[in-house]
Design a protein around this motif. Sequence first.
Motif, PDB file in Angstrom:
ATOM      1  N   TYR A 184       0.832  -1.206   0.000  1.00 54.41           N
ATOM      2  CA  TYR A 184       0.000   0.000   0.000  1.00 54.41           C
ATOM      3  C   TYR A 184       0.868   1.259   0.000  1.00 54.41           C
ATOM      4  O   TYR A 184       0.622   2.210  -0.751  1.00 54.41           O
ATOM      5  CB  TYR A 184      -0.920   0.013   1.214  1.00 54.41           C
ATOM      6  CG  TYR A 184      -2.100  -0.932   1.154  1.00 54.41           C
ATOM      7  CD1 TYR A 184      -2.988  -0.919   0.086  1.00 54.41           C
ATOM      8  CD2 TYR A 184      -2.354  -1.828   2.204  1.00 54.41           C
ATOM      9  CE1 TYR A 184      -4.086  -1.767   0.048  1.00 54.41           C
ATOM     10  CE2 TYR A 184      -3.436  -2.682   2.181  1.00 54.41           C
ATOM     11  CZ  TYR A 184      -4.306  -2.649   1.099  1.00 54.41           C
ATOM     12  OH  TYR A 184      -5.392  -3.500   1.069  1.00 54.41           O
ATOM     13  N   TRP A 185       1.874   1.281   0.881  1.00 51.97           N
ATOM     14  CA  TRP A 185       2.681   2.497   1.034  1.00 51.97           C
ATOM     15  C   TRP A 185       3.510   2.787  -0.217  1.00 51.97           C
ATOM     16  O   TRP A 185       3.553   3.919  -0.686  1.00 51.97           O
ATOM     17  CB  TRP A 185       3.573   2.390   2.269  1.00 51.97           C
ATOM     18  CG  TRP A 185       3.058   3.158   3.450  1.00 51.97           C
ATOM     19  CD1 TRP A 185       3.614   4.272   4.017  1.00 51.97           C
ATOM     20  CD2 TRP A 185       1.875   2.892   4.215  1.00 51.97           C
ATOM     21  NE1 TRP A 185       2.853   4.704   5.085  1.00 51.97           N
ATOM     22  CE2 TRP A 185       1.780   3.877   5.221  1.00 51.97           C
ATOM     23  CE3 TRP A 185       0.882   1.925   4.155  1.00 51.97           C
ATOM     24  CZ2 TRP A 185       0.743   3.920   6.145  1.00 51.97           C
ATOM     25  CZ3 TRP A 185      -0.148   1.953   5.082  1.00 51.97           C
ATOM     26  CH2 TRP A 185      -0.214   2.941   6.059  1.00 51.97           C
ATOM     27  N   THR A 186       4.176   1.772  -0.743  1.00 49.71           N
ATOM     28  CA  THR A 186       5.001   2.027  -1.931  1.00 49.71           C
ATOM     29  C   THR A 186       4.142   2.327  -3.153  1.00 49.71           C
ATOM     30  O   THR A 186       4.547   3.094  -4.022  1.00 49.71           O
ATOM     31  CB  THR A 186       5.950   0.852  -2.209  1.00 49.71           C
ATOM     32  OG1 THR A 186       5.196  -0.355  -2.397  1.00 49.71           O
ATOM     33  CG2 THR A 186       6.951   0.669  -1.086  1.00 49.71           C
ATOM     34  N   SER A 187       2.938   1.761  -3.223  1.00 52.09           N
ATOM     35  CA  SER A 187       2.019   2.117  -4.299  1.00 52.09           C
ATOM     36  C   SER A 187       1.642   3.592  -4.212  1.00 52.09           C
ATOM     37  O   SER A 187       1.624   4.306  -5.216  1.00 52.09           O
ATOM     38  CB  SER A 187       0.760   1.252  -4.231  1.00 52.09           C
ATOM     39  OG  SER A 187      -0.179   1.641  -5.217  1.00 52.09           O
ATOM     40  N   PHE A 188       1.369   4.048  -2.996  1.00 53.84           N
ATOM     41  CA  PHE A 188       1.019   5.454  -2.815  1.00 53.84           C
ATOM     42  C   PHE A 188       2.202   6.354  -3.165  1.00 53.84           C
ATOM     43  O   PHE A 188       2.034   7.402  -3.813  1.00 53.84           O
ATOM     44  CB  PHE A 188       0.570   5.705  -1.372  1.00 53.84           C
ATOM     45  CG  PHE A 188       0.069   7.102  -1.135  1.00 53.84           C
ATOM     46  CD1 PHE A 188      -1.223   7.454  -1.468  1.00 53.84           C
ATOM     47  CD2 PHE A 188       0.906   8.065  -0.589  1.00 53.84           C
ATOM     48  CE1 PHE A 188      -1.692   8.750  -1.265  1.00 53.84           C
ATOM     49  CE2 PHE A 188       0.456   9.363  -0.378  1.00 53.84           C
ATOM     50  CZ  PHE A 188      -0.847   9.702  -0.715  1.00 53.84           C
ATOM     51  N   TYR A 243       0.563   7.975  -5.984  1.00 59.18           N
ATOM     52  CA  TYR A 243      -0.372   8.794  -5.212  1.00 59.18           C
ATOM     53  C   TYR A 243      -1.686   8.058  -4.943  1.00 59.18           C
ATOM     54  O   TYR A 243      -2.706   8.686  -4.616  1.00 59.18           O
ATOM     55  CB  TYR A 243      -0.678  10.130  -5.890  1.00 59.18           C
ATOM     56  CG  TYR A 243       0.536  10.913  -6.342  1.00 59.18           C
ATOM     57  CD1 TYR A 243       1.682  11.006  -5.546  1.00 59.18           C
ATOM     58  CD2 TYR A 243       0.532  11.593  -7.556  1.00 59.18           C
ATOM     59  CE1 TYR A 243       2.794  11.730  -5.959  1.00 59.18           C
ATOM     60  CE2 TYR A 243       1.646  12.327  -7.979  1.00 59.18           C
ATOM     61  CZ  TYR A 243       2.771  12.387  -7.181  1.00 59.18           C
ATOM     62  OH  TYR A 243       3.857  13.115  -7.600  1.00 59.18           O
ATOM     63  N   ASN A 244      -1.657   6.748  -5.027  1.00 62.64           N
ATOM     64  CA  ASN A 244      -2.846   5.929  -4.778  1.00 62.64           C
ATOM     65  C   ASN A 244      -2.383   4.603  -4.180  1.00 62.64           C
ATOM     66  O   ASN A 244      -1.529   3.934  -4.772  1.00 62.64           O
ATOM     67  CB  ASN A 244      -3.608   5.692  -6.085  1.00 62.64           C
ATOM     68  CG  ASN A 244      -4.937   4.989  -5.882  1.00 62.64           C
ATOM     69  OD1 ASN A 244      -5.043   4.014  -5.144  1.00 62.64           O
ATOM     70  ND2 ASN A 244      -5.972   5.476  -6.554  1.00 62.64           N
ATOM     71  N   PRO A 245      -2.921   4.196  -3.017  1.00 60.19           N
ATOM     72  CA  PRO A 245      -2.440   2.962  -2.380  1.00 60.19           C
ATOM     73  C   PRO A 245      -2.854   1.685  -3.095  1.00 60.19           C
ATOM     74  O   PRO A 245      -2.360   0.595  -2.762  1.00 60.19           O
ATOM     75  CB  PRO A 245      -3.066   3.020  -0.980  1.00 60.19           C
ATOM     76  CG  PRO A 245      -4.303   3.840  -1.165  1.00 60.19           C
ATOM     77  CD  PRO A 245      -3.953   4.859  -2.203  1.00 60.19           C
ATOM     78  N   ASN A 246      -3.738   1.797  -4.078  1.00 61.31           N
ATOM     79  CA  ASN A 246      -4.271   0.600  -4.736  1.00 61.31           C
ATOM     80  C   ASN A 246      -3.532   0.195  -6.010  1.00 61.31           C
ATOM     81  O   ASN A 246      -3.565  -0.964  -6.405  1.00 61.31           O
ATOM     82  CB  ASN A 246      -5.750   0.830  -5.069  1.00 61.31           C
ATOM     83  CG  ASN A 246      -6.593   1.028  -3.833  1.00 61.31           C
ATOM     84  OD1 ASN A 246      -6.653   0.169  -2.973  1.00 61.31           O
ATOM     85  ND2 ASN A 246      -7.235   2.190  -3.738  1.00 61.31           N
ATOM     86  N   THR A 247      -2.862   1.133  -6.651  1.00 61.91           N
ATOM     87  CA  THR A 247      -2.303   0.886  -7.985  1.00 61.91           C
ATOM     88  C   THR A 247      -1.377  -0.321  -8.016  1.00 61.91           C
ATOM     89  O   THR A 247      -1.480  -1.189  -8.884  1.00 61.91           O
ATOM     90  CB  THR A 247      -1.549   2.130  -8.477  1.00 61.91           C
ATOM     91  OG1 THR A 247      -2.376   3.280  -8.315  1.00 61.91           O
ATOM     92  CG2 THR A 247      -1.139   1.966  -9.934  1.00 61.91           C
TER      93      THR A 247
END
Length: 548
Positions: A484-488, A492-496
């Motif tokens: 989640y964190w590295t996606s964000f 800029y989105n925790p889901n990508t």
Amino acid sequence: MLSLRALCLLSLFKLPGARAVDPLVNLGYSSYRGVAHATGVTEWLGIRYAAPPLGELRWRAPEAPLPSDSVIEADTHGPICLPTPGTNDTTASEDCLFLEIYAPSQASATSRLPVYLFIQGGGFNVLSSANYNGTSLIQASEMNIIVVNFNYRVGLYGFLASQEIVDNGNTNVGLLDQRMVLEWVQKYIYLFGGDPSHVVLGGDSAGSASILLHMMAYGGRDDGLFQAAAAESATFGNMLNISESQYQYNAVIERVGCGYDKVQDTLGCLRLLNASVLQANNWNIPYPSNGAGAGAPIYMYQPTIDGTFISDYTYRLLQQGSFVKVPILFGDDTNGGTIFTPQNTTTYAEMDQFMVDQWNALTPAQLQTINALYPPADIYPNSGPLWRTVSNAYGEMRIMCPSLAIGSAFSVYSTAGSWIYRYNVMDPEEMAEGYGVPHTVELAAIWGPENVVWRPYNVASGTAPASYFPGQVNAAIVPVIQGYWTSFIRSYNPNTYRVAGSPEWDQWTVYGKERIVIQTNATVMEVVDYGQQSRCAWLEANGILMQQ
């Protein structure tokens, strides 16, 4: 084993004209030689970002470091900043303005990787999360981010405020140190493969509060220093203005022999003293308004409303929408107050005294309402019957309700995206000791348990909870939260780029009040229960009156 995405990225780095960054980096004012590790990550430790804040530079905005022609081996952590209360910690120094960079070894000056700039916590009085290693986060991002962390002035040295300092210095210099690092990243991070136009602020506790203060700095002015923020357990402490803070300055000058009856230039006298003298006289005192029987606050020195960097109370600026509108990820822990509160709390009178010791503007009527909002809770061995009660009150007032208020303000005033979480990973030892899921324990999962020094209530252990390490009961939460964190950080989105199988993290709205509950093998979305909603609504409505 590297994923297909990481292999493709590495192959791009090897194309002609895309040379990897040399561990020896010339910053113009100094050259630093980092260390490339077998992990695929190169580290640069102990990079000086500002001049030593000594002597005449005490209680002044940071200044640029003096140039040096020598090559500095960047293989050792710089000393952390001196804390309040004063200690004999040999790893701390007043000369402490250093930063660290962790980057994929194959990154090039043209890579333009997202940057995670982490502001450590410690109540603005100590640096409690220094020297965290960014390797695990970089690997979790498939070698797609750069991590920066740093020291800044705290306590007496970072947040002393008085009219004398306004007249011949600067207030909130700890925040100005942080601001200088943000500006440093804009100038130099490309040399390490980073993208200065893609900076995500990170932080825990006071570091998270700092993020919000930078969003609100100078009335919410956007200087383009960051594009998003991921914050763990932001704290809303007691905020004083310059005149209300004067008693702290007056007490210090009297202790060290620089009082008004002894010298004409009291601030000049303070600047001439050796740091060892200041540390020997560096301790917290009660608020003068609290009278006999009052105790000192846990964290006395706090960011000050100075009319420039900080223009008003945090709650008021939130309610006015006076902040930079960027995507945010904020949250806290189920039992955020347990590590702060007196375990021997037995009566509501003791609880009231502890609360007013922290927030001196609390009125008897407000305390009466708080007592009604927080009935007796669970009782644990070797603790008073109201320990968990005062922990619940302190935790929601200082840490947990602010996260909900931040989410709501951003969902109203910004369309950039607002994600809120509750961390509920239960460590068997912490549960047995009565701490529950305590303040900032999620750092062990975000950074990887091998990369943090944690457990502020048990300094002797110096490690993350044992259950987070490989093969233990909570090991599975580490890749989930890192996903989640590295996606964000990357999008800029925790889901990508979340880990396969992790649930979709829905955005917070002021009407839906949905957040994600992060827990081992059971992460799920939840609507905040009505009890917490109503308590937080009252605390937010009274937050300005309580100087938050």
